[in-house]
Design a protein around this motif. Structure first.
Motif, PDB file in Angstrom:
ATOM      1  N   VAL A   1     -41.435  54.333 -91.012  1.00 15.71           N
ATOM      2  CA  VAL A   1     -41.847  53.090 -90.346  1.00 15.71           C
ATOM      3  C   VAL A   1     -40.906  52.771 -89.185  1.00 15.71           C
ATOM      4  CG1 VAL A   1     -42.053  50.594 -90.619  1.00 15.71           C
ATOM      5  CG2 VAL A   1     -43.028  52.126 -92.340  1.00 15.71           C
ATOM      6  N   GLY A   2     -39.607  52.961 -89.389  1.00 15.66           N
ATOM      7  CA  GLY A   2     -38.648  52.726 -88.316  1.00 15.66           C
ATOM      8  C   GLY A   2     -38.885  53.649 -87.139  1.00 15.66           C
ATOM      9  N   TYR A   3     -39.169  54.915 -87.436  1.00 20.53           N
ATOM     10  CA  TYR A   3     -39.453  55.893 -86.376  1.00 20.53           C
ATOM     11  C   TYR A   3     -40.710  55.503 -85.606  1.00 20.53           C
ATOM     12  CZ  TYR A   3     -40.257  60.457 -84.217  1.00 20.53           C
ATOM     13  OH  TYR A   3     -40.460  61.481 -83.313  1.00 20.53           O
ATOM     14  N   ALA A   4     -41.755  55.125 -86.350  1.00 22.40           N
ATOM     15  CA  ALA A   4     -43.013  54.721 -85.706  1.00 22.40           C
ATOM     16  C   ALA A   4     -42.842  53.448 -84.895  1.00 22.40           C
ATOM     17  CB  ALA A   4     -44.095  54.527 -86.773  1.00 22.40           C
ATOM     18  N   THR A   5     -41.959  52.546 -85.341  1.00 26.01           N
ATOM     19  CA  THR A   5     -41.727  51.296 -84.610  1.00 26.01           C
ATOM     20  C   THR A   5     -41.189  51.559 -83.215  1.00 26.01           C
ATOM     21  OG1 THR A   5     -41.335  50.056 -86.656  1.00 26.01           O
ATOM     22  CG2 THR A   5     -40.452  49.116 -84.608  1.00 26.01           C
ATOM     23  N   ALA A   6     -40.244  52.495 -83.117  1.00 25.18           N
ATOM     24  CA  ALA A   6     -39.680  52.830 -81.804  1.00 25.18           C
ATOM     25  C   ALA A   6     -40.766  53.332 -80.866  1.00 25.18           C
ATOM     26  CB  ALA A   6     -38.582  53.880 -81.962  1.00 25.18           C
ATOM     27  N   TRP A   7     -41.653  54.187 -81.369  1.00 23.02           N
ATOM     28  CA  TRP A   7     -42.724  54.721 -80.532  1.00 23.02           C
ATOM     29  C   TRP A   7     -43.792  53.670 -80.250  1.00 23.02           C
ATOM     30  CZ3 TRP A   7     -42.930  58.508 -77.322  1.00 23.02           C
ATOM     31  CH2 TRP A   7     -42.073  59.603 -77.476  1.00 23.02           C
ATOM     32  N   ALA A   8     -44.009  52.757 -81.192  1.00 21.36           N
ATOM     33  CA  ALA A   8     -44.975  51.679 -80.959  1.00 21.36           C
ATOM     34  C   ALA A   8     -44.500  50.774 -79.828  1.00 21.36           C
ATOM     35  CB  ALA A   8     -45.180  50.869 -82.242  1.00 21.36           C
ATOM     36  N   LEU A   9     -43.203  50.477 -79.790  1.00 20.79           N
ATOM     37  CA  LEU A   9     -42.652  49.649 -78.725  1.00 20.79           C
ATOM     38  C   LEU A   9     -42.774  50.353 -77.376  1.00 20.79           C
ATOM     39  CD1 LEU A   9     -39.463  48.247 -80.514  1.00 20.79           C
ATOM     40  CD2 LEU A   9     -41.569  47.013 -79.958  1.00 20.79           C
ATOM     41  N   PHE A  10     -42.512  51.657 -77.365  1.00 19.40           N
ATOM     42  CA  PHE A  10     -42.685  52.413 -76.128  1.00 19.40           C
ATOM     43  C   PHE A  10     -44.149  52.391 -75.694  1.00 19.40           C
ATOM     44  CE2 PHE A  10     -44.043  56.470 -74.222  1.00 19.40           C
ATOM     45  CZ  PHE A  10     -43.353  56.387 -73.017  1.00 19.40           C
ATOM     46  N   GLY A  11     -45.054  52.543 -76.655  1.00 19.56           N
ATOM     47  CA  GLY A  11     -46.479  52.515 -76.341  1.00 19.56           C
ATOM     48  C   GLY A  11     -46.896  51.175 -75.755  1.00 19.56           C
ATOM     49  N   PHE A  12     -46.331  50.094 -76.274  1.00 20.53           N
ATOM     50  CA  PHE A  12     -46.636  48.764 -75.757  1.00 20.53           C
ATOM     51  C   PHE A  12     -46.232  48.655 -74.285  1.00 20.53           C
ATOM     52  CE2 PHE A  12     -45.268  44.375 -74.918  1.00 20.53           C
ATOM     53  CZ  PHE A  12     -46.439  43.691 -75.217  1.00 20.53           C
ATOM     54  N   VAL A  13     -45.036  49.136 -73.966  1.00 25.18           N
ATOM     55  CA  VAL A  13     -44.555  49.085 -72.584  1.00 25.18           C
ATOM     56  C   VAL A  13     -45.380  49.999 -71.683  1.00 25.18           C
ATOM     57  CG1 VAL A  13     -42.589  49.577 -71.075  1.00 25.18           C
ATOM     58  CG2 VAL A  13     -42.210  48.476 -73.290  1.00 25.18           C
ATOM     59  N   ALA A  14     -45.644  51.225 -72.159  1.00 27.12           N
ATOM     60  CA  ALA A  14     -46.380  52.204 -71.347  1.00 27.12           C
ATOM     61  C   ALA A  14     -47.802  51.743 -71.077  1.00 27.12           C
ATOM     62  CB  ALA A  14     -46.386  53.561 -72.051  1.00 27.12           C
ATOM     63  N   HIS A  15     -48.479  51.219 -72.108  1.00 30.31           N
ATOM     64  CA  HIS A  15     -49.841  50.734 -71.913  1.00 30.31           C
ATOM     65  C   HIS A  15     -49.871  49.504 -71.004  1.00 30.31           C
ATOM     66  CE1 HIS A  15     -51.058  53.343 -75.287  1.00 30.31           C
ATOM     67  NE2 HIS A  15     -52.256  53.263 -74.742  1.00 30.31           N
ATOM     68  N   GLY A  16     -48.859  48.644 -71.133  1.00 30.73           N
ATOM     69  CA  GLY A  16     -48.794  47.475 -70.252  1.00 30.73           C
ATOM     70  C   GLY A  16     -48.617  47.882 -68.801  1.00 30.73           C
ATOM     71  N   PHE A  17     -47.725  48.846 -68.558  1.00 29.07           N
ATOM     72  CA  PHE A  17     -47.512  49.333 -67.200  1.00 29.07           C
ATOM     73  C   PHE A  17     -48.769  50.003 -66.663  1.00 29.07           C
ATOM     74  CE2 PHE A  17     -46.029  52.754 -64.312  1.00 29.07           C
ATOM     75  CZ  PHE A  17     -45.438  51.960 -63.337  1.00 29.07           C
ATOM     76  N   ASP A  18     -49.426  50.784 -67.512  1.00 32.49           N
ATOM     77  CA  ASP A  18     -50.656  51.471 -67.105  1.00 32.49           C
ATOM     78  C   ASP A  18     -51.759  50.467 -66.779  1.00 32.49           C
ATOM     79  OD1 ASP A  18     -52.184  54.036 -66.850  1.00 32.49           O
ATOM     80  OD2 ASP A  18     -53.357  53.144 -68.474  1.00 32.49           O
ATOM     81  N   ALA A  19     -51.885  49.431 -67.613  1.00 34.03           N
ATOM     82  CA  ALA A  19     -52.902  48.404 -67.373  1.00 34.03           C
ATOM     83  C   ALA A  19     -52.627  47.661 -66.071  1.00 34.03           C
ATOM     84  CB  ALA A  19     -52.932  47.419 -68.547  1.00 34.03           C
ATOM     85  N   ALA A  20     -51.341  47.399 -65.792  1.00 34.38           N
ATOM     86  CA  ALA A  20     -50.989  46.707 -64.551  1.00 34.38           C
ATOM     87  C   ALA A  20     -51.351  47.561 -63.335  1.00 34.38           C
ATOM     88  CB  ALA A  20     -49.492  46.390 -64.541  1.00 34.38           C
ATOM     89  N   LEU A  21     -51.114  48.866 -63.429  1.00 31.38           N
ATOM     90  CA  LEU A  21     -51.472  49.761 -62.330  1.00 31.38           C
ATOM     91  C   LEU A  21     -52.981  49.775 -62.100  1.00 31.38           C
ATOM     92  CD1 LEU A  21     -49.158  52.896 -62.747  1.00 31.38           C
ATOM     93  CD2 LEU A  21     -49.105  51.186 -60.924  1.00 31.38           C
TER      94      LEU A  21
END
Length: 263
Positions: free
Chosen positions: A107-127
C-alpha cells in the motif's frame, strides 16, 4: 512455512499476469476510453449519469482514472519491485503479522505512485485544456510529444536517475536503512512509500512517455514495464540507461524532422 515460501514467487507472478490480463480486457472492451482521454458524455451508461447528476462527471473521472492508473501500476511496477517484496517477506517470515506488514508495504509503494499519477494526470489535463484554448498549440501539439520524449532521453544521463536506480537495485540495503522493527506497521508503510518515491525518481520520465504516445496503449506499457524491470532486476540492467537515452533523443529529433517536413 517452506511451502508458503515456495508459493510466494508463483503467486506474485500470477498477480502480475492477472493485472495485465485485466488491463488488456479493459483496453479491448467498450470502456477502453477510461484508459485514455475521454469525453464522458460519449461513454455508455456513464454519459447518462454525468448529464443527469451535477458534478458527477468530475467525480467519475477521478475515480475511473485512479482505478486505471493503479491497475497500470500493478501491471508495470510490481514486477520491478519484486526483489523488495521478496526480501521483506524473508526478513519478516517469523512474525505473526507478516501478511499485514506485507500489505502495508505494498500500500505504501502504491501510494507513492498514486501521488505521482495525480500530479502527472493534472499536468496532462492542464496541457490539454491549454491546447483546446489555443489553436496554434493544438496544431503544433507534436512539439509537446517531442519535448517529453527528449526529456525522457536526457533524464537517462542524470545523476538523480542513477542514484534512485541504485536504491531500487539494492533492496536488502534499502530495508536495513529504513527498517528498525519498532513501530512495525508504520515502518512497513513508510518503507514501501520510501521505496516507491525512489522508484518514481528512477522511472518518472519513462512513465511520462505514456502521455506522449497514449496512456491506454497496452503495447507501450508492456515495453516500458519490461525496460524498467530489466533496469532494476538484472545485473546488466544499469547499462540500459545511456543507450536508451540516445534512442529517445534520436526519436525526439525524428518527430521534429518529420513534422517540419509536413509543415
Amino acid at each position: 512455512m517452506r511451502l508458503r515460501s515456495r508459493l510466494f514467487a508463483p503467486l506474485f507472478i500470477a498477480l502480475t499476469i492477472s493485472a495485465w490480463i485485466a488491463l488488456w480486457m479493459w483496453d479491448a472492451g467498450p470502456y477502453a476510453r477510461y484508459l485514455r482521454h475521454a469525453s464522458w458524455a460519449e461513454l455508455p451508461v456513464v454519459g447518462a449519469i454525468c448529464r443527469a447528476v451535477p458534478g458527477a462527471s468530475l467525480t467519475l473521472a477521478a475515480l475511473l482514472h485512479s482505478a486505471a492508473w493503479l491497475l497500470m501500476i500493478a501491471a508495470m511496477m510490481l514486477p520491478t519491485a519484486f526483489p523488495l517484496f521478496d526480501t521483506f517477506r524473508r526478513m519478516t517470515i517469523a512474525r505473526d503479522n507478516r501478511h499485514a506488514l506485507m500489505a502495508l508495504l505494498i500500500v505504501g509503494y502504491a501510494t507513492a505512485w498514486a501521488l505521482f499519477g495525480f500530479v502527472a494526470h493534472g499536468f496532462d489535463a492542464a496541457l490539454h485544456r491549454l491546447a483546446d484554448q489555443s489553436p496554434l498549440m493544438l496544431a503544433d501539439g507534436w512539439l509537446i510529444s517531442a519535448a517529453i520524449v527528449a526529456l525522457a532521453g536526457l533524464y537517462q544521463f542524470s545523476s538523480l536517475k542513477h542514484r534512485c536506480l541504485d536504491k531500487c537495485r539494492s533492496p536488502l540495503m534499502f530495508i536495513t536503512e529504513h527498517w528498525r522493527g519498532r513501530s512495525v506497521r508504520r515502518e512497513s508503510f513508510l518503507l514501501g512509500m520510501s521505496h516507491g518515491v525512489f522508484c518514481v525518481g528512477c522511472c518518472w520520465a519513462l512513465m511520462l512517455l505514456m502521455f506522449a504516445v497514449g496512456t491506454g496503449s497496452v503495447g507501450w506499457m508492456l515495453a516500458l514495464g519490461a525496460i524498467m524491470a530489466a533496469e532494476k532486476n538484472f545485473r546488466w540492467g544499469g547499462a540500459i540507461g545511456k543507450p536508451l537515452g540516445v534512442a529517445l533523443i534520436a526519436w525526439s529529433a525524428w518527430i521534429v524532422v518529420q513534422n517540419a517536413r509536413i509543415g
